[in-house]
Design a protein around this motif. Structure first.
Motif, PDB file in Angstrom:
ATOM      1  N   ALA A 223      -1.866   2.147   7.398  1.00  9.41           N
ATOM      2  CA  ALA A 223      -1.601   2.664   6.047  1.00  9.41           C
ATOM      3  C   ALA A 223      -2.895   3.189   5.632  1.00  9.41           C
ATOM      4  O   ALA A 223      -3.891   2.330   5.471  1.00  9.41           O
ATOM      5  CB  ALA A 223      -0.944   1.327   5.119  1.00  9.41           C
ATOM      6  N   ALA A 224      -2.991   4.293   4.993  1.00  6.30           N
ATOM      7  CA  ALA A 224      -4.261   4.980   4.514  1.00  6.30           C
ATOM      8  C   ALA A 224      -4.077   5.632   3.157  1.00  6.30           C
ATOM      9  O   ALA A 224      -2.841   6.022   2.863  1.00  6.30           O
ATOM     10  CB  ALA A 224      -4.795   5.924   5.479  1.00  6.30           C
ATOM     11  N   GLY A 225      -5.334   5.847   2.736  1.00  5.74           N
ATOM     12  CA  GLY A 225      -5.129   6.709   1.510  1.00  5.74           C
ATOM     13  C   GLY A 225      -5.458   8.251   1.792  1.00  5.74           C
ATOM     14  O   GLY A 225      -6.323   8.464   2.811  1.00  5.74           O
ATOM     15  N   SER A 226      -5.244   9.050   1.032  1.00  3.50           N
ATOM     16  CA  SER A 226      -5.655  10.602   1.208  1.00  3.50           C
ATOM     17  C   SER A 226      -6.713  10.953   0.585  1.00  3.50           C
ATOM     18  O   SER A 226      -6.615  10.741  -0.939  1.00  3.50           O
ATOM     19  CB  SER A 226      -4.463  11.456   1.271  1.00  3.50           C
TER      20      SER A 226
ATOM     21  N   ASN B  44     -12.754  -3.700  -1.604  1.00  5.40           N
ATOM     22  CA  ASN B  44     -12.277  -2.707  -2.774  1.00  5.40           C
ATOM     23  C   ASN B  44     -12.083  -1.403  -2.522  1.00  5.40           C
ATOM     24  O   ASN B  44     -12.463  -1.046  -1.371  1.00  5.40           O
ATOM     25  CB  ASN B  44     -13.445  -2.894  -3.753  1.00  5.40           C
ATOM     26  N   PHE B  45     -11.065  -0.853  -3.278  1.00  2.00           N
ATOM     27  CA  PHE B  45     -10.800   0.647  -3.150  1.00  2.00           C
ATOM     28  C   PHE B  45     -12.041   1.363  -3.471  1.00  2.00           C
ATOM     29  O   PHE B  45     -13.117   0.730  -4.196  1.00  2.00           O
ATOM     30  CB  PHE B  45      -9.612   0.981  -3.869  1.00  2.00           C
ATOM     31  N   GLU B  46     -12.025   2.740  -3.256  1.00  2.00           N
ATOM     32  CA  GLU B  46     -13.397   3.634  -3.695  1.00  2.00           C
ATOM     33  C   GLU B  46     -13.213   3.827  -5.098  1.00  2.00           C
ATOM     34  O   GLU B  46     -12.448   3.863  -5.901  1.00  2.00           O
ATOM     35  CB  GLU B  46     -13.306   4.923  -2.769  1.00  2.00           C
TER      36      GLU B  46
ATOM     37  N   ILE C 150      -8.806  11.246   5.598  1.00  2.00           N
ATOM     38  CA  ILE C 150      -7.822  10.084   5.123  1.00  2.00           C
ATOM     39  C   ILE C 150      -8.978   8.858   5.195  1.00  2.00           C
ATOM     40  O   ILE C 150      -9.815   8.839   6.020  1.00  2.00           O
ATOM     41  CB  ILE C 150      -6.751   9.997   5.883  1.00  2.00           C
ATOM     42  N   ILE C 151      -8.660   7.754   4.394  1.00  2.00           N
ATOM     43  CA  ILE C 151      -9.483   6.786   4.533  1.00  2.00           C
ATOM     44  C   ILE C 151      -8.702   5.353   4.458  1.00  2.00           C
ATOM     45  O   ILE C 151      -7.651   5.018   4.042  1.00  2.00           O
ATOM     46  CB  ILE C 151     -10.386   6.671   3.207  1.00  2.00           C
ATOM     47  N   GLY C 152      -9.422   4.351   5.012  1.00  2.00           N
ATOM     48  CA  GLY C 152      -8.774   3.107   5.185  1.00  2.00           C
ATOM     49  C   GLY C 152      -9.703   1.951   5.609  1.00  2.00           C
ATOM     50  O   GLY C 152     -10.827   2.158   5.777  1.00  2.00           O
TER      51      GLY C 152
ATOM     52  N   ILE D 197       0.440   7.791   5.032  1.00  2.00           N
ATOM     53  CA  ILE D 197      -0.439   7.723   3.676  1.00  2.00           C
ATOM     54  C   ILE D 197       0.299   7.214   2.593  1.00  2.00           C
ATOM     55  O   ILE D 197       1.496   7.605   2.328  1.00  2.00           O
ATOM     56  CB  ILE D 197      -0.598   9.347   3.436  1.00  2.00           C
ATOM     57  N   THR D 198      -0.335   6.053   1.865  1.00  2.00           N
ATOM     58  CA  THR D 198       0.466   5.452   1.068  1.00  2.00           C
ATOM     59  C   THR D 198       0.184   5.884  -0.462  1.00  2.00           C
ATOM     60  O   THR D 198       0.868   5.456  -1.482  1.00  2.00           O
ATOM     61  CB  THR D 198       0.221   3.946   0.865  1.00  2.00           C
ATOM     62  N   ASN D 199      -1.070   6.508  -0.674  1.00  2.00           N
ATOM     63  CA  ASN D 199      -1.571   7.057  -1.726  1.00  2.00           C
ATOM     64  C   ASN D 199      -2.663   7.994  -1.812  1.00  2.00           C
ATOM     65  O   ASN D 199      -3.344   8.173  -0.814  1.00  2.00           O
ATOM     66  CB  ASN D 199      -2.052   5.629  -2.789  1.00  2.00           C
ATOM     67  N   MET D 200      -2.819   8.729  -3.007  1.00  2.00           N
ATOM     68  CA  MET D 200      -4.081   9.571  -3.107  1.00  2.00           C
ATOM     69  C   MET D 200      -5.228   8.735  -3.265  1.00  2.00           C
ATOM     70  O   MET D 200      -4.823   7.790  -4.248  1.00  2.00           O
ATOM     71  CB  MET D 200      -3.779  10.788  -3.827  1.00  2.00           C
ATOM     72  N   ALA D 201      -6.378   9.141  -2.837  1.00  2.00           N
ATOM     73  CA  ALA D 201      -7.427   7.899  -3.362  1.00  2.00           C
ATOM     74  C   ALA D 201      -7.921   8.174  -4.422  1.00  2.00           C
ATOM     75  O   ALA D 201      -7.495   9.320  -5.259  1.00  2.00           O
ATOM     76  CB  ALA D 201      -8.595   8.437  -2.324  1.00  2.00           C
ATOM     77  N   SER D 202      -8.706   7.375  -5.193  1.00  2.00           N
ATOM     78  CA  SER D 202      -9.080   7.320  -6.508  1.00  2.00           C
ATOM     79  C   SER D 202      -9.325   8.684  -7.090  1.00  2.00           C
ATOM     80  O   SER D 202     -10.345   9.293  -6.358  1.00  2.00           O
ATOM     81  CB  SER D 202     -10.262   6.371  -6.599  1.00  2.00           C
TER      82      SER D 202
HETATM   83  N1  HPA Z   1      -8.524   3.293   0.491  1.00  2.00           N
HETATM   84  C1  HPA Z   1      -8.857   2.581   1.460  1.00  2.00           C
HETATM   85  N2  HPA Z   1      -7.887   1.896   2.053  1.00  2.00           N
HETATM   86  C2  HPA Z   1      -6.629   2.405   1.931  1.00  2.00           C
HETATM   87  C3  HPA Z   1      -6.238   3.166   0.772  1.00  2.00           C
HETATM   88  C4  HPA Z   1      -7.208   3.869   0.129  1.00  2.00           C
HETATM   89  O1  HPA Z   1      -7.036   4.452  -0.996  1.00  2.00           O
HETATM   90  N3  HPA Z   1      -4.879   3.168   0.864  1.00  2.00           N
HETATM   91  C5  HPA Z   1      -4.642   2.174   1.934  1.00  2.00           C
HETATM   92  N4  HPA Z   1      -5.683   1.850   2.578  1.00  2.00           N
END
Ligand code: HPA
Length: 268
Positions: A108-111, A186-188, A203-205, A228-233
């Motif tokens: 699962a990654a962020g975009s 932590n998230f970015e 994408i990032i994870g 892709i579960t979410n758009m990044a911060s």
């Molecule tokens: N950032 C890093 N890892 C993640 C994210 C993200 O937004 N979403 C899912 N894994």
């Protein structure tokens, strides 16, 4: 440790001979629940450490997809939990020793890319290792792989082509992208997101790259797929509700299962 893993894996596999290992990411375990003739073993029983992240049970499933036996890992070792990166090298070395010839990694990654929306499936074409860690650090066993392995074709072009054809046939829209691994947990920050986008990541994870590096070292081709579960911060104006996020992830993971199943059935 490699010898212990090999001994335990051989005992578990008996006369079955899977050549593909699938590592299932957070919330993407459904594929393992729909295999035929399943046989499950806890990582701990193989001599591997336990996993304690929500959504990961930490077990290996052997089962049939089509006519073919595959191994599926439900739960992965994240470096942010404190696991040593060399664990990934040793574990994959043991799998290779037991007949695994290719790796499918999912996550699962962020975009970071406005054109890649939540809910989509991305085929990983390359990666950027920003985790600051590497599974190959330490003395090298030349019988496993080279000291300075090439990372030029980690996500084998031949396999990506096959997957794109399958996606087209199933009317599943997939984009290709560069995956960046950060250590986490932590998230970015929004500033990091801007910087990472400029570096060329889509994408990032917090996973996958460790496994891909170890696989490339062992000469195993990798097929990498992200949900892709979410758009990044900072990239999402309105915050998605948790229910919406879960729903998009769920739908995307169904697409992922279809793709991997078809890929395995067509590549026996
Ligand atoms: N950032 C890093 N890892 C993640 C994210 C993200 O937004 N979403 C899912 N894994």
């Amino acid at each position: 440790m490699i010898e212990t893993y090999v001994k335990n894996l051989k005992k578990y596999l008996k006369d079955r001979a899977p050549d593909t290992l699938v590592i299932l990411g957070s919330g993407l375990g459904a594929l393992a629940e729909n295999v035929l003739e399943p046989k499950t073993i806890a990582y701990k029983a193989l001599g591997l450490p336990e996993i304690n992240v929500q959504g990961h049970s930490g077990q290996l499933t052997l089962g049939k997809i089509g006519q073919k036996d595959v191994l599926l890992m439900q739960g992965r070792y994240h470096l942010y939990e404190g696991h040593q990166p060399q664990l990934i090298r040793d574990m994959l070395s043991a799998f290779a020793n037991c007949g695994i010839k290719r790796l499918i990694v999912t996550n699962a990654a962020g975009s970071l890319n406005p054109k890649i929306k939540a809910g989509s499936v991305v085929l990983i074409k390359d990666h950027i290792n920003l985790s600051g860690q590497n599974p190959l650090v330490g003395a090298n066993d030349d019988s496993l792989g080279p000291r300075f392995p090439s990372m030029e074709n980690v996500y084998a072009l031949s396999e990506r082509k096959k997957l794109k054809k399958i996606a087209k046939r199933h009317h599943i829209n997939i984009k290709e992208g560069v995956y960046m691994m950060v250590l986490g947990p932590n998230f970015e920050t929004p500033a990091e997101v801007k910087a990472f986008r400029r570096l060329g990541a889509d994408i990032i994870g917090m996973s996958t790259v460790t496994e891909s590096i170890a696989a490339a070292y062992l000469s195993l081709p990798v097929l990498g797929l992200s949900v892709i579960t979410n758009m990044a911060s900072g990239l999402q104006k309105k915050e998605l509700s948790h229910a919406e996020t879960l729903e998009t992830a769920q739908k995307a993971s169904e697409k992922l299962s279809v793709l991997i199943r078809a890929y395995l059935e067509e590549n026996m």
